[in-house]
Design an enzyme around this catalytic site. Sequence first.
Site, PDB file in Angstrom:
ATOM      1  N   ARG A 177      14.387 -18.492  -5.165  1.00 49.99           N
ATOM      2  CA  ARG A 177      13.679 -17.144  -4.987  1.00 49.99           C
ATOM      3  C   ARG A 177      12.708 -16.772  -6.024  1.00 49.99           C
ATOM      4  O   ARG A 177      12.331 -15.637  -6.019  1.00 49.99           O
ATOM      5  CB  ARG A 177      15.502 -16.283  -5.815  1.00 49.99           C
ATOM      6  CG  ARG A 177      14.755 -14.863  -5.553  1.00 49.99           C
ATOM      7  CD  ARG A 177      16.125 -14.086  -5.231  1.00 49.99           C
ATOM      8  NE  ARG A 177      17.254 -14.310  -6.106  1.00 49.99           N
ATOM      9  CZ  ARG A 177      17.753 -13.469  -7.740  1.00 49.99           C
ATOM     10  NH1 ARG A 177      15.886 -12.727  -7.971  1.00 49.99           N
ATOM     11  NH2 ARG A 177      18.443 -14.489  -8.135  1.00 49.99           N
TER      12      ARG A 177
ATOM     13  N   TYR B 236      -0.292   0.734  10.314  1.00 50.00           N
ATOM     14  CA  TYR B 236       0.916   0.138  10.584  1.00 50.00           C
ATOM     15  C   TYR B 236       1.838   0.551  10.069  1.00 50.00           C
ATOM     16  O   TYR B 236       2.057   1.061   9.660  1.00 50.00           O
ATOM     17  CB  TYR B 236       0.744  -1.323  10.605  1.00 50.00           C
ATOM     18  CG  TYR B 236       2.059  -2.198  10.228  1.00 50.00           C
ATOM     19  CD1 TYR B 236       1.609  -2.389  12.429  1.00 50.00           C
ATOM     20  CD2 TYR B 236       2.963  -2.353  10.400  1.00 50.00           C
ATOM     21  CE1 TYR B 236       3.030  -3.332  13.262  1.00 50.00           C
ATOM     22  CE2 TYR B 236       3.996  -3.951  10.602  1.00 50.00           C
ATOM     23  CZ  TYR B 236       4.110  -3.505  12.008  1.00 50.00           C
ATOM     24  OH  TYR B 236       5.204  -4.373  12.749  1.00 50.00           O
TER      25      TYR B 236
ATOM     26  N   ASP C 194      -3.779  -3.896   4.331  1.00 48.22           N
ATOM     27  CA  ASP C 194      -3.274  -4.638   4.675  1.00 48.22           C
ATOM     28  C   ASP C 194      -4.513  -5.292   5.711  1.00 48.22           C
ATOM     29  O   ASP C 194      -5.255  -4.907   6.549  1.00 48.22           O
ATOM     30  CB  ASP C 194      -2.823  -3.880   5.606  1.00 48.22           C
ATOM     31  CG  ASP C 194      -1.925  -4.508   6.060  1.00 48.22           C
ATOM     32  OD1 ASP C 194      -1.984  -5.782   6.427  1.00 48.22           O
ATOM     33  OD2 ASP C 194      -0.881  -4.534   6.882  1.00 48.22           O
TER      34      ASP C 194
ATOM     35  N   LYS D 233       0.647 -13.763  11.430  1.00 45.62           N
ATOM     36  CA  LYS D 233      -0.433 -14.020  12.223  1.00 45.62           C
ATOM     37  C   LYS D 233      -1.179 -15.064  11.939  1.00 45.62           C
ATOM     38  O   LYS D 233      -0.748 -16.448  12.386  1.00 45.62           O
ATOM     39  CB  LYS D 233      -1.054 -12.570  12.077  1.00 45.62           C
ATOM     40  CG  LYS D 233       0.153 -10.855  11.533  1.00 45.62           C
ATOM     41  CD  LYS D 233       0.037 -10.833  13.317  1.00 45.62           C
ATOM     42  CE  LYS D 233       1.485  -9.736  12.823  1.00 45.62           C
ATOM     43  NZ  LYS D 233       2.486  -9.504  12.661  1.00 45.62           N
TER      44      LYS D 233
HETATM   45  C1  PLP Z   1      -1.393  -4.785   9.900  1.00 50.58           C
HETATM   46  C2  PLP Z   1       0.248  -5.264  10.090  1.00 50.58           C
HETATM   47  N1  PLP Z   1       0.140  -5.973   9.092  1.00 50.58           N
HETATM   48  C3  PLP Z   1       1.412  -5.459   8.648  1.00 50.58           C
HETATM   49  C4  PLP Z   1       2.342  -6.265  10.342  1.00 50.58           C
HETATM   50  C5  PLP Z   1       4.213  -6.364   9.468  1.00 50.58           C
HETATM   51  O1  PLP Z   1       4.163  -7.895   9.626  1.00 50.58           O
HETATM   52  P1  PLP Z   1       5.725  -8.826   9.573  1.00 50.58           P
HETATM   53  O2  PLP Z   1       5.899  -8.765  11.420  1.00 50.58           O
HETATM   54  O3  PLP Z   1       5.276  -9.939   9.484  1.00 50.58           O
HETATM   55  O4  PLP Z   1       6.140  -8.139   8.705  1.00 50.58           O
HETATM   56  C6  PLP Z   1       1.800  -6.683  10.590  1.00 50.58           C
HETATM   57  C7  PLP Z   1       2.890  -6.824  11.920  1.00 50.58           C
HETATM   58  O5  PLP Z   1       2.281  -6.862  13.365  1.00 50.58           O
HETATM   59  C8  PLP Z   1       0.545  -5.974  11.205  1.00 50.58           C
HETATM   60  O6  PLP Z   1      -0.139  -6.004  12.673  1.00 50.58           O
END
Ligand code: PLP
Length: 390
Positions: A55, A108, A181, A204
């Site tokens: 962890r 997001y 992000d 992704k």
């Molecule tokens: C820009 C962005 N940030 C964060 C995330 C979240 O990622 P996760 O699905 O791995 O939690 C996404 C998911 O679509 C995203 O498009």
Amino acid sequence: MKPRTRVTHLPDVSLPPDNRPLVAPIYQSVKFSFDDVGETRRQWAGQRAGFYYSRVSNPTLRQLELVLAELQGRDACLLTGSGVSAMSVALLALLKAGDHVIVFAELYGPTRALVQRLLGRYGVSSTMLALDDLVGIERALEATPTRLVVFESPTNPVLKVADLERITALAHARGALTLLDNTLAGLHNHGRFDVDVYVHSLTKFASGHGDVMGGAVIARRELIEGMRGDAENLGPTLDPHAAFLILRGLKTYFLRWDAQCANAQRVAEFLGGRPEVSRVRYPGLPGDPGQALAARQMEGFGAIVTFDLAAGLEAGTRFAEALELFSITASLGSTESLVVAPAMQPPRGLTTEQAAWTGIGPGTVRLSLGIEDTDDLIADLRQALERSGG
Ligand SMILES: Cc1ncc(COP(=O)(O)O)c(C=O)c1O
């Protein structure tokens, strides 16, 4: 040793130092032991190298942390089990009651919800703006002492491109940190800008194959070390097997990225010439509002193309259902092409004015381009536009 003992204390197989596996093994072990209590305690205190409990740290995760930090041009990385948990760890570790955060309508959805709803309950206040409202950002920073500016570039789904130089300069001039992000821009982009903290969904482009979830926070060491204690207590750990799959996916990251960007460019150009399409958003298209900034800031314009069907919502549903190579589903950045129909992405939790800033309209369709043959993808899009009466 009797059989019952043997099956729990397996024979040791270690490799000679000059005999290495080409692919590092998965350290699928929760615990790591020393023969000596004193050495164990020294490792806890950071006085010697080694691992103790997964962890907290694990060699497979360490390998992934090192490569991701290097790709992003920073010296430290913290891994988590999803992109959202990377964002939540970063926010929880950086903020405290009384702090103020600037967020954007284009963020997001779960990121907005984390700041406004969850952290709002713990005494963190926020101001929501449009990403291109640089004057508004300056004013908000002047009006309220701010701890953090949280933004994305390009945004999801409308691909607005943030002015990284201006936003980071404005924030730093007022003593605020910036958190980007960077998921849609990929792991290798934006490192040369003065961003304090990068967050990625590794679900992704990093793994690329749609079979594993993960998240990363990447920053200078001092910031990551500050977050580690909180992360250990919150416990959003990435599993070593997931880290191994992401490491394997990373080997083809640049090949996939290049192929996906090339597909996206051709698809954007194709859609731009179609009568059913009222607007295409792709930073690689001449004339796109984000083109000049993206050309300065990014290497490759990304795998997402967003466009508006003039005929609106229901045509969008018919169009998505008529596609044969694009799957109707969430997420992005995989080897296979994906589509999100207009009925699947209404802006949530925003006022009418804020929803307008997002640029999401009743006919907005998001495509995530995979690595398939471009001509096949274009033929599929053409037949779907024609069949759906787009
Ligand atoms: C820009 C962005 N940030 C964060 C995330 C979240 O990622 P996760 O699905 O791995 O939690 C996404 C998911 O679509 C995203 O498009």
